[in-house]
Every structure is written in structure tokens, then in C-alpha cells.
Design a protein around this motif. Structure first.
Motif, short mmCIF file in Angstrom:
data_model
loop_
_atom_site.label_atom_id
_atom_site.label_comp_id
_atom_site.label_asym_id
_atom_site.label_seq_id
_atom_site.Cartn_x
_atom_site.Cartn_y
_atom_site.Cartn_z
N ASP A 46 -11.57 -15.67 -4.64
CA ASP A 46 -10.73 -15.40 -3.48
C ASP A 46 -9.31 -15.95 -3.61
O ASP A 46 -8.38 -15.47 -2.96
CB ASP A 46 -11.38 -15.99 -2.21
CG ASP A 46 -11.15 -15.08 -1.01
OD1 ASP A 46 -11.61 -13.92 -1.05
OD2 ASP A 46 -10.49 -15.51 -0.06
N ARG A 105 -5.97 -21.51 3.65
CA ARG A 105 -6.75 -21.86 2.45
C ARG A 105 -6.03 -22.97 1.70
O ARG A 105 -4.83 -23.19 1.91
CB ARG A 105 -6.91 -20.64 1.55
CG ARG A 105 -5.62 -20.13 0.96
CD ARG A 105 -5.87 -18.91 0.06
NE ARG A 105 -4.64 -18.14 -0.10
CZ ARG A 105 -4.59 -16.88 -0.49
NH1 ARG A 105 -5.69 -16.22 -0.75
NH2 ARG A 105 -3.45 -16.26 -0.62
N HIS A 144 -2.35 -12.44 -9.32
CA HIS A 144 -2.76 -11.16 -8.74
C HIS A 144 -4.20 -10.87 -9.18
O HIS A 144 -4.57 -11.19 -10.31
CB HIS A 144 -1.82 -10.05 -9.25
CG HIS A 144 -1.91 -8.78 -8.46
ND1 HIS A 144 -2.88 -7.83 -8.71
CD2 HIS A 144 -1.19 -8.32 -7.42
CE1 HIS A 144 -2.72 -6.83 -7.85
NE2 HIS A 144 -1.70 -7.09 -7.05
N TYR A 186 -8.70 -2.56 0.44
CA TYR A 186 -7.46 -3.24 0.86
C TYR A 186 -7.13 -4.43 -0.04
O TYR A 186 -6.04 -4.99 0.06
CB TYR A 186 -7.52 -3.63 2.34
CG TYR A 186 -8.34 -4.85 2.65
CD1 TYR A 186 -7.72 -6.08 2.86
CD2 TYR A 186 -9.71 -4.78 2.73
CE1 TYR A 186 -8.47 -7.20 3.14
CE2 TYR A 186 -10.46 -5.89 3.01
CZ TYR A 186 -9.83 -7.10 3.22
OH TYR A 186 -10.58 -8.21 3.49
N THR A 187 -8.07 -4.83 -0.90
CA THR A 187 -7.70 -5.69 -2.02
C THR A 187 -8.03 -4.92 -3.30
O THR A 187 -8.85 -4.01 -3.29
CB THR A 187 -8.42 -7.06 -1.99
OG1 THR A 187 -9.83 -6.87 -1.97
CG2 THR A 187 -8.03 -7.88 -0.76
N TYR A 244 0.86 -1.19 0.00
CA TYR A 244 0.00 0.00 0.00
C TYR A 244 0.89 1.24 0.00
O TYR A 244 1.95 1.25 0.62
CB TYR A 244 -0.86 0.03 1.26
CG TYR A 244 -1.77 -1.16 1.42
CD1 TYR A 244 -2.68 -1.50 0.43
CD2 TYR A 244 -1.71 -1.95 2.56
CE1 TYR A 244 -3.52 -2.60 0.58
CE2 TYR A 244 -2.55 -3.04 2.73
CZ TYR A 244 -3.45 -3.36 1.73
OH TYR A 244 -4.26 -4.44 1.89
N PRO A 247 -4.85 0.13 5.35
CA PRO A 247 -6.23 -0.34 5.48
C PRO A 247 -6.40 -1.80 5.86
O PRO A 247 -7.49 -2.32 5.66
CB PRO A 247 -6.74 -0.14 4.04
CG PRO A 247 -5.55 -0.52 3.21
CD PRO A 247 -4.35 -0.07 3.99
N ASP A 248 -5.39 -2.48 6.42
CA ASP A 248 -5.52 -3.93 6.59
C ASP A 248 -4.69 -4.37 7.78
O ASP A 248 -3.53 -4.00 7.90
CB ASP A 248 -5.01 -4.63 5.32
CG ASP A 248 -5.30 -6.13 5.31
OD1 ASP A 248 -6.00 -6.61 6.21
OD2 ASP A 248 -4.82 -6.81 4.38
N VAL A 271 -6.39 -13.51 -3.95
CA VAL A 271 -6.03 -12.56 -2.89
C VAL A 271 -4.65 -12.89 -2.31
O VAL A 271 -4.42 -14.00 -1.84
CB VAL A 271 -7.10 -12.60 -1.77
CG1 VAL A 271 -6.65 -11.75 -0.57
CG2 VAL A 271 -8.43 -12.11 -2.30
N GLN A 272 -3.76 -11.91 -2.34
CA GLN A 272 -2.46 -11.99 -1.65
C GLN A 272 -1.72 -13.29 -1.91
O GLN A 272 -1.43 -14.07 -1.00
CB GLN A 272 -2.67 -11.74 -0.13
CG GLN A 272 -3.22 -10.34 0.11
CD GLN A 272 -3.83 -10.13 1.49
OE1 GLN A 272 -3.74 -10.99 2.35
NE2 GLN A 272 -4.45 -8.98 1.70
N GLN A 273 -1.44 -13.52 -3.17
CA GLN A 273 -0.71 -14.71 -3.60
C GLN A 273 0.59 -14.29 -4.27
O GLN A 273 0.64 -13.24 -4.93
CB GLN A 273 -1.54 -15.48 -4.64
CG GLN A 273 -2.84 -16.06 -4.12
CD GLN A 273 -2.67 -17.42 -3.46
OE1 GLN A 273 -1.57 -17.76 -3.03
NE2 GLN A 273 -3.73 -18.17 -3.37
N PRO A 274 1.63 -15.12 -4.14
CA PRO A 274 2.87 -14.77 -4.84
C PRO A 274 2.82 -14.98 -6.34
O PRO A 274 3.54 -14.32 -7.08
CB PRO A 274 3.91 -15.70 -4.19
CG PRO A 274 3.14 -16.82 -3.59
CD PRO A 274 1.77 -16.29 -3.27
N ALA A 330 -16.22 -20.17 -0.15
CA ALA A 330 -15.28 -20.02 -1.26
C ALA A 330 -14.02 -19.27 -0.85
O ALA A 330 -13.01 -19.34 -1.55
CB ALA A 330 -15.95 -19.29 -2.42
N SER A 331 -14.05 -18.56 0.25
CA SER A 331 -12.93 -17.68 0.59
C SER A 331 -12.11 -18.24 1.75
O SER A 331 -12.57 -19.10 2.51
CB SER A 331 -13.43 -16.28 0.90
OG SER A 331 -14.56 -16.33 1.76
#
Lengths: 390, 390
Positions: B90, A337, B99, B49-50, A125, A327-328, B93-96, A314-315
Motif C-alpha cells: 500500500d 499513513r 509509483h 483506480y489504482t 486519470y 473512478p475515485d 499508492v498515490q505517492q510523489p 498494512a494499508s
């Protein structure tokens, strides 16, 4: 202000950052994530709305670069020497024809001798594409590369002092949730409830004052409970509706998040049934936690439990948590996951949040837990069930 | 929730955005700044934030792309059709190795037909270099270019409805400042004062509930008054020290910021003298405001006044203000400083903030003002002088 961390703890953090830098072949690291800047220097201020960074050489002293008016903030909250704090002139702020990163890149190149392979936090960010292009152009003699979540990964395993701060935050969030459950009532304006919730969180406890949280209170209500990230309005809560409360305690930037759901009236059976299975699923996943178990195995325990009751989600059900700025409050490293094969280690901390968002209703509950030598220790103590106010 | 803005106001905003798009040669605009997303659609949620965006074609319907779990938030706070809201899975989200902008770019390219010249907000918060590279790679058939502050500039002139919201925020900040001056006292913990301040701001008034502000309360105290952006701790306020209060009221995302300084005890003459000249300088600058006068001319009036008293200030004295999300309530367009030759127009709104930060002390005061046909109208009413609590 008393420093939050002793010098030897900051030194140890830096040692671990440099170990990773060497492993990734980095000569320099440019840290732009405010939580990472805080982690390596202790710097604390709301100055991230203009460009800034901490520069870490593989050897030698750190430097912090920020807006001129914020340089005194770095002097007051870090132990960096005066000659390691650089403030850019105000004429660079929010201009079409020049950028603070032009100036910062010049200092990095000419004063600090930044060259070789330079790691940048490409997905942090407050580091924008324009800032990136200015920095890259200014560091013409260097090769820039994505440092990925280098410092974030160092942050994953907490020190005893960090856990002390998170436990203080846990005491705060227990009070915050109690305030919230008392405040949410039919006819009460949402903003009046959030006023009470925020005051309790910022007041904190007698021993540990509250800090601002990286998320503001999330408070979706009625049909809004079908989605997690709505805030509040000045409309009143209604009898016969649910409200999700995703809140946190924060002490000296360290967070303990906690989510609960409250129903005003007699909850419909689909909500009550889903809540029951969801809480059981959370407990099943917590029971699966121990060192060496992977993130996806923890999630698998949850997944199998709810599938047996005809539910799916799903998440992800959680993520690493600790020090944070808006913001996080997540650390952007591990997620609970499928596919995340990171093994848990003692002193890692996670926010496990099981949110079930349906067409026009939903349920959330969560725990912030510490990985111990033998299992999961939940930092806050608060009933997990759907709260009902008849 | 009642929509904050009528449909014809949103349509007029879009018309003005498209007028600028045409002038800048843009076929499409990808809006990533949360305040800009809110401006063109009404969308309101803490989902920035995402990665997310609103896509504006030169002709045709808008689309909003966000995380899957937040899609219902867009359904609840906008009038976009279901088929114009896209939620990414989902697993992005935040994966190497992937994106969210990979997925978003795919939808833009294959479902929405984004091609030609595409404007990107290259310096907006929450749009990272990694997001940019993913978007650019995915939009291989398009030419991307910096849209600069296109939507921000459209936002500069406020509608009557927007001014109504800012006036409501002004009523809130008057209460917030009154609470702050009462709460700050020797021996009181800073966090306890901020708890009261925040509660007053979020409660708002009987007619208009408070919303979260884009800055948390800024509250540097003692030597911290030498710098503007320090927040609070749980240490107590001390007799014989000053505290800067940079606060705001916020109603439905519209802000009215206001800064004041309070001294506990008998203020040293250097502070009292600087405060007097600073307030006079602020008033001189406000008197210079009228349509057609440029931003730099307003600042010049301030500069000449304080120079006559032996003072100078290196940083800008204000900026355009309105709807905002953290971390900044400024609009990133006009600044009151040398070199900004933008002429003022009726219904522009500014936060004029004169902060004097010295070696280990400082003083701030500010006004949020509206440019009228004839001059400046300050939205909040609160004494400007150094507040002294003996």
C-alpha cells in the motif's frame, strides 16, 4: 442551471493555482483531471472518455478544449467565452493514425501561444501515454514537466461553499446507509438492494438532489468481505454472512463517503471483537485530529490502539476527499499513513476508513471529517458499530 | 459466484489473443484496460483506480498484478492460481516519490521474466504517462511497443454466451426506457427521474440482475439537448422542453445502450421534422447492414438519406459495443463513419446512435444491433420515434 460557485470563488481558486504555478516555475498548466477541470472552470459533463483539457496560462484567459459535440456542454456549464472553447473534429476520435491530442497540441501551439515550461498532470486519470506523446510532440517549442498534484493540493482546503455542498452530501449518505441496512436481508438479491441504495442516493434530499458518486456502491458480501472493491451480483444475501457497505452521498460532485458493515444473524466472535477494536481505533484517531498535527500522527494513534489489541493493518486509513469524478473520490494528495508529514489545516476534509480484510472475512467502518480549529467534525451522523440483523 | 464464462471460452479467447500477439511480433502483452483484463481472466472489481494489469506471455500462464487489498478480489473472481496473483504494498499508492508501476515492473522483470518485445495499451483508460514511464524504466531489458487495440479487436466478434448476456441487457434497457418515459414530467426533479431510472436498471429482470453501466444516465434537457454528455441536476423538467435519454441495460458487465428523446408538450415542427428524418436515416442505415459491408458503407446509407432532406451530421453514427467499465461502453475499434473500411462480420455488435445537436436543441435515437448472417438484428425493442407527452 444556477452556477454552483460564485465568480469570486472561481477567481480565488485561480489565484491560488497561479501562485503554485509560479512557485513551480510553470508558464502554463494543462489540466486533464476532470475534477481539476471542474474546480478551475465549473465545467461538468461526462466527456472525459475522449481527451480534453483546460489550459491555464500564468496570465491571461483560460481555454477549454474538448470533443466538438461537447463544446456546447462547456458553454452551458462554464462562463468561458465562446472564443475560449475549442471542439476537436470527430474524425480524431479513436483512430489508429491520429489522436485528439494532435489537434489539441496544434491549437495550444498556434492559437494560444503555449510555450516555455508547461505543467502536465502526468498521473491523472484519462490522460494516456499516447495522449502524452502526441501533446509533447505537438508542443515542440515547449518544455513539459510533471505539475504533480498542483490543482489537487489547492483543492485540499475547502471554502465555506464547498463545505455546504459536502454537508448536503452528508445528509444524503445518512439516508443511503439507512436504506442499505434495511435492504440487505437474507434471500434478497444483491442487485435489488443496490437498486434501493442508488435510488436513495440519487434522489437525495428535498433541498439537495443527489449526483452520481465517483465509486459505485461497493458491496462485498460473505467471503467477498476479505477485499474492499467488489461490486454486486444478482445472488441473494445469505443468513450467517457479513456485507460491507462502502457508499457515499454526492451533491453537485461533492462527496461524503461512509462505510459500514452489517451481519445477518449472530456474528462470530472474531468479527464482533475486531469490529469493537476497529471502531475504538477509529475514534482514537479522530480524537487525535487538530490543526498542526500531521497525517502520520493521526494514523499513529490508530495504529497504537489496534496493536495493543493484537491487530495490524498494512494499508492507509484515509485520504483527502471532496469533489470527484469516477473512478475515485479521493484527491490523491494527503493520506493518513506513516511517512505523510503534511500538517492538518482547518477546512481540510478526509475520509477516514478503517478496513480490516482477513483471509475470508472482514470489517469496515469510516467517517468523513472536517478539520476544525479544535478537532475533527464528522460530517455524517450514523452509528459506527457492526450492524447486526438477527 | 458462478463464473460468467466456462473455462473453454476463456481458453479460446486467450488463443485468439496470442494469435494476434504472434502476428504483431509480441512476446508479452501488458493488459491495463479493465474490460480487457476482464475479458482474458474474468476479473471483476472496481480496483482500476489504482494501477493494475494482466500480463499475457506468448506461452505459459497469465499473471494479475493489483493493489494488495484487491488481490483477494482476483482470487474470488478468476481461476488464476494464488501464485499468479501479485498485490503491491500500500505504501506505493498515490505517492510523489514512488509509483505502483515501479513495483509491478520489478515483478514483471525479476519474477515473471518479461523481456523481448512487450505490447502496452498506450491509449487505455487508467494507464497514465507516469505509469508508462515507470514501467518502461523498470523493463529496461525489454522493448515496449503500442499493442494498439489488440484485445479490443479480439472482443469485436461475440460468442453465443456473450450474446446471451447482451440479450439479457436488452431486456433490462427496455424496462429502463419505459421507466424514463414515465418519470420525465413537468415539475419532476431531474434527480428523482434518474433515481427511478437507475433503480430499474440495477434491479434488472427476474432472470438477470442489473449491473452498473459504463456511462451514468445521460439526460440533457432543454437547451442542454444541444450536446450529448450532460448528466442531471435537481432542477425540474419543464413543459415545452425536450429531454434526451441516453441509457443502457447492463448484465454482468455486458451492455445494451439505447437512446431516445422525449418532448413535454407540443413539439416544435423543426424538432418533429428532424426526428422523422433521423429515424428514417437510422432505419436506412440498419437496412444496409450485412456481413461484408463496411462500416463506412453503413454510414453512407445514413448520410445520403439525411442529405436528401437537407441535414448533415459531422460525427460518427456508431461504434462496436459489449463488455465495458466506466467511462465508456464503446470498444474503441470500429466506428460507423467515413474512412472505416472494416467489413462487418456475423456476431459483431454495434451501438448505432444518431444524435443531431443543433445550436440550442437536439434529437437522439439509437439501436444496439447484432450483425447476423443476413442483416442487422436490433437487440432491444422500443419505439424509435420522438416520444411526446402532451
Amino acid at each position: 442551471m444556477t452556477p454552483t460557485f460564485p465568480a469570486d470563488e472561481l477567481a480565488e481558486r485561480l489565484r491560488r493555482v497561479r501562485e503554485r504555478m509560479a512557485a513551480q516555475g510553470l508558464d502554463w498548466l494543462v489540466v486533464t483531471d476532470p475534477a481539476n477541470m471542474h474546480y478551475v472552470t465549473g465545467y461538468d459533463g461526462w466527456s472525459f472518455y475522449t481527451p480534453q483539457c483546460v489550459v491555464v496560462p500564468l496570465d491571461g484567459d483560460l481555454a477549454l478544449l474538448t470533443r466538438g459535440m461537447d463544446a456546447n456542454g462547456a458553454r452551458l456549464t462554464t462562463t468561458l467565452g465562446d472564443d475560449r472553447i475549442f471542439g476537436f473534429p470527430d474524425e480524431f476520435v479513436q483512430q489508429p493514425d491520429r489522436h485528439p491530442m494532435d489537434w489539441i497540441a496544434g491549437v495550444l501551439r498556434d492559437r494560444l501561444g503555449v510555450r516555455g515550461t508547461v505543467g502536465l498532470e502526468m498521473d491523472s486519470y484519462y490522460f494516456t501515454p499516447r495522449a502524452y506523446e502526441a501533446l509533447k510532440a505537438g508542443l515542440s517549442g515547449a518544455r513539459t514537466t510533471d505539475s504533480q498534484q498542483l490543482v489537487n493540493w489547492v483543492r485540499a482546503v475547502k471554502s465555506d461553499r464547498e463545505l455546504e455542498l459536502m454537508r448536503a452530501a452528508a445528509r444524503i449518505v445518512e439516508r443511503v446507509l439507512a436504506t442499505a441496512l434495511e435492504a440487505v436481508d437474507p434471500g434478497v438479491r444483491q442487485c435489488d438492494a443496490v437498486a434501493a441504495i442508488s435510488a436513495t442516493g440519487i434522489r437525495g434530499t428535498e433541498d439537495a438532489g443527489g449526483d452520481y458518486t465517483a465509486f459505485v456502491p461497493m458491496l462485498p458480501t460473505g467471503p467477498g468481505t476479505s477485499t474492499p472493491h467488489l461490486t454486486w451480483s444478482d445472488a441473494p444475501f445469505k443468513h450467517g454472512e457479513a456485507t460491507i457497505l462502502e457508499l457515499a452521498g454526492c451533491h453537485r460532485r461533492y462527496h461524503c463517503p461512509l462505510a459500514r458493515t452489517v451481519f445477518l444473524g449472530d456474528p462470530p466472535s472474531k468479527l464482533a471483537d475486531t469490529a469493537k477494536v476497529t471502531v475504538e481505533g477509529l475514534e482514537t484517531a479522530l480524537a487525535a485530529v487538530r490543526p498542526g498535527v500531521t497525517c502520520e500522527e493521526v494514523e499513529g494513534a490508530w495504529r497504537r490502539h489496534i496493536a495493543a489489541h493484537g491487530l495490524e493493518k498494512a494499508s492507509r486509513i484515509g485520504y483527502s476527499v471532496g469533489a470527484a469524478y469516477p473512478p475515485d473520490w479521493g484527491e490523491h494528495t494527503m493520506s493518513l499513513r506513516p511517512g505523510d508529514r503534511t500538517p492538518l489545516q482547518p477546512n481540510m476534509t478526509f475520509h477516514m476508513i478503517v478496513g480490516m480484510w482477513m483471509d475470508d472475512w472482514g470489517f469496515e467502518t469510516s467517517e468523513t471529517f472536517l478539520v476544525t480549529e479544535t478537532g475533527a467534525e464528522c460530517l455524517a451522523r450514523f452509528p459506527r458499530e457492526l450492524a447486526v440483523k438477527p
